[in-house]
Design an enzyme around this catalytic site. Structure first.
Site, mmCIF file in Angstrom:
data_model
loop_
_atom_site.group_PDB
_atom_site.id
_atom_site.type_symbol
_atom_site.label_atom_id
_atom_site.label_comp_id
_atom_site.label_asym_id
_atom_site.label_seq_id
_atom_site.Cartn_x
_atom_site.Cartn_y
_atom_site.Cartn_z
ATOM 1 N N ARG A 9 21.307 14.985 -3.816
ATOM 2 C CA ARG A 9 21.097 13.539 -3.626
ATOM 3 C C ARG A 9 21.798 12.775 -4.739
ATOM 4 O O ARG A 9 21.463 12.921 -5.905
ATOM 5 C CB ARG A 9 19.605 13.209 -3.626
ATOM 6 C CG ARG A 9 18.881 13.932 -2.503
ATOM 7 C CD ARG A 9 17.872 13.074 -1.794
ATOM 8 N NE ARG A 9 17.309 13.826 -0.693
ATOM 9 C CZ ARG A 9 17.238 13.378 0.560
ATOM 10 N NH1 ARG A 9 17.680 12.184 0.858
ATOM 11 N NH2 ARG A 9 16.725 14.128 1.508
ATOM 12 N N PRO A 62 0.818 -1.221 0.000
ATOM 13 C CA PRO A 62 0.000 0.000 0.000
ATOM 14 C C PRO A 62 0.847 1.265 0.000
ATOM 15 O O PRO A 62 1.813 1.374 0.747
ATOM 16 C CB PRO A 62 -0.799 -0.108 1.300
ATOM 17 C CG PRO A 62 -0.658 -1.521 1.744
ATOM 18 C CD PRO A 62 0.632 -2.025 1.191
ATOM 19 N N GLU A 63 0.509 2.208 -0.867
ATOM 20 C CA GLU A 63 1.157 3.520 -0.931
ATOM 21 C C GLU A 63 0.087 4.581 -0.660
ATOM 22 O O GLU A 63 -1.016 4.267 -0.254
ATOM 23 C CB GLU A 63 1.829 3.709 -2.301
ATOM 24 C CG GLU A 63 2.861 2.618 -2.592
ATOM 25 C CD GLU A 63 3.509 2.759 -3.960
ATOM 26 O OE1 GLU A 63 3.670 3.887 -4.443
ATOM 27 O OE2 GLU A 63 3.855 1.722 -4.554
ATOM 28 N N ARG A 96 2.126 -10.837 6.449
ATOM 29 C CA ARG A 96 3.596 -10.852 6.444
ATOM 30 C C ARG A 96 4.233 -10.092 7.600
ATOM 31 O O ARG A 96 5.458 -9.997 7.676
ATOM 32 C CB ARG A 96 4.108 -10.342 5.101
ATOM 33 C CG ARG A 96 3.732 -11.325 3.985
ATOM 34 C CD ARG A 96 4.530 -11.127 2.731
ATOM 35 N NE ARG A 96 5.970 -11.178 2.964
ATOM 36 C CZ ARG A 96 6.866 -10.813 2.055
ATOM 37 N NH1 ARG A 96 6.460 -10.360 0.889
ATOM 38 N NH2 ARG A 96 8.147 -10.892 2.311
ATOM 39 N N HIS A 128 -4.800 -14.433 10.099
ATOM 40 C CA HIS A 128 -3.747 -13.429 10.242
ATOM 41 C C HIS A 128 -4.220 -12.148 10.916
ATOM 42 O O HIS A 128 -3.726 -11.064 10.608
ATOM 43 C CB HIS A 128 -3.125 -13.090 8.890
ATOM 44 C CG HIS A 128 -2.613 -14.282 8.138
ATOM 45 N ND1 HIS A 128 -1.654 -15.123 8.652
ATOM 46 C CD2 HIS A 128 -2.957 -14.786 6.927
ATOM 47 C CE1 HIS A 128 -1.398 -16.080 7.771
ATOM 48 N NE2 HIS A 128 -2.182 -15.913 6.728
#
Ligand code: ZN
Length: 268
Positions: A148, A2-3, A105, A86
């Protein structure tokens, strides 16, 4: 994974449901020990005052000065109906309702901190600007990229230059503006930075309109899938023709992540 569009979709579902609700009980269910579920039980007896978001983090201010912090990790889901397996945490709410945090996970987080105290959450503390905020201008983006030496893809995904963009939307945005993902961030021209800023904002808004992308695991609060997967131009399309030029899309590994691009449209 998910973003921003996926997490914001979840936030928009949670906000009308949870705002003003009282947490009767907060419990770990098959939760790994350690900091990912720290102080969760402290949420009990508090009222949820809102549902906000920073980057990929959901932030729920609570009535006694605490904040519930939720990160979906790779496979996390916040669900209204009990899932098959889960489940790591559960909030029992007033009116007999409950919220389930599922995470196959175990990279997700579901913890309580004092509001604004992110000492245990260095990524959250160092987050860059929100890309959907009008303050995220080309000039701001350029200033965050300056100096950067990493690849532009790694710089975007690192969360400090811009918040909430990960593997899917960095690949999609770079394809849109024909920039090779391994290009050194500091070497982009002013014009490329401006166009990339626009592409990031556009792809995030478009995905948000489609309820995000379900590539494998992502589910919204109702258990449904995001529909933007049908509109991905490069992500996950290794060997398939480029939608612009027909050349086969290539997959490489960059910053330890699968990276997809068109070798003709995005020259190094
Ligand atoms: Zn192409």
């Amino acid at each position: 994974v998910p973003e921003l569009p996926e997490v914001e979709t979840v936030r928009r579902e949670l906000e009308p449901w949870l705002t003003g609700r009282r947490i009767v009980r907060a419990s770990r269910v098959e939760a790994p020990p350690g900091p990912k579920y720290a102080e969760l039980e402290r949420a009990a007896g508090q009222r949820i005052e809102g549902v906000t978001r920073r980057g990929k983090f959901l932030l729920l201010p609570l009535s006694r000065g605490d904040e519930l912090v939720v990160h979906l990790g790779m496979t996390g889901a916040v669900l209204r109906e009990p899932p098959a397996g889960h489940v790591r945490a559960r909030l029992d709410l007033d009116k007999g309702e409950a919220l389930y945090f599922q995470d196959a996970r175990r990279f997700g987080r579901f913890l309580v901190v004092r509001a604004g105290d992110y000492a245990a959450l260095p990524t959250l503390r160092a987050l860059g600007p929100e890309p959907l905020d009008p303050a995220f201008t080309a000039a701001l983006f350029a200033s965050r990229l300056a100096g950067r030496r990493t690849s532009i893809k790694a710089a975007i995904m690192g969360q400090r230059v811009v918040a909430g963009v990960g593997n899917i939307y960095s690949d999609e945005a770079l394809f849109r503006v024909r920039i090779h993902p391994a290009t050194e961030a500091a070497r982009l021209s002013r014009r490329q930075v401006a166009r990339l800023r626009d592409a990031i904002v556009e792809v995030l808004f478009e995905s948000l309109e489609s309820g995000g992308t379900t590539f494998r695991d992502y589910r919204n609060v109702a258990g449904g899938e995001g529909r933007f997967v049908a509109r991905l131009a490069v992500y996950g399309r290794e060997g398939e023709p480029c939608l612009r030029c027909g050349r086969s899309i290539v997959r490489i590994v960059l910053a330890q992540r699968g990276t997809w691009y068109c070798p003709r449209c995005q020259r190094g």
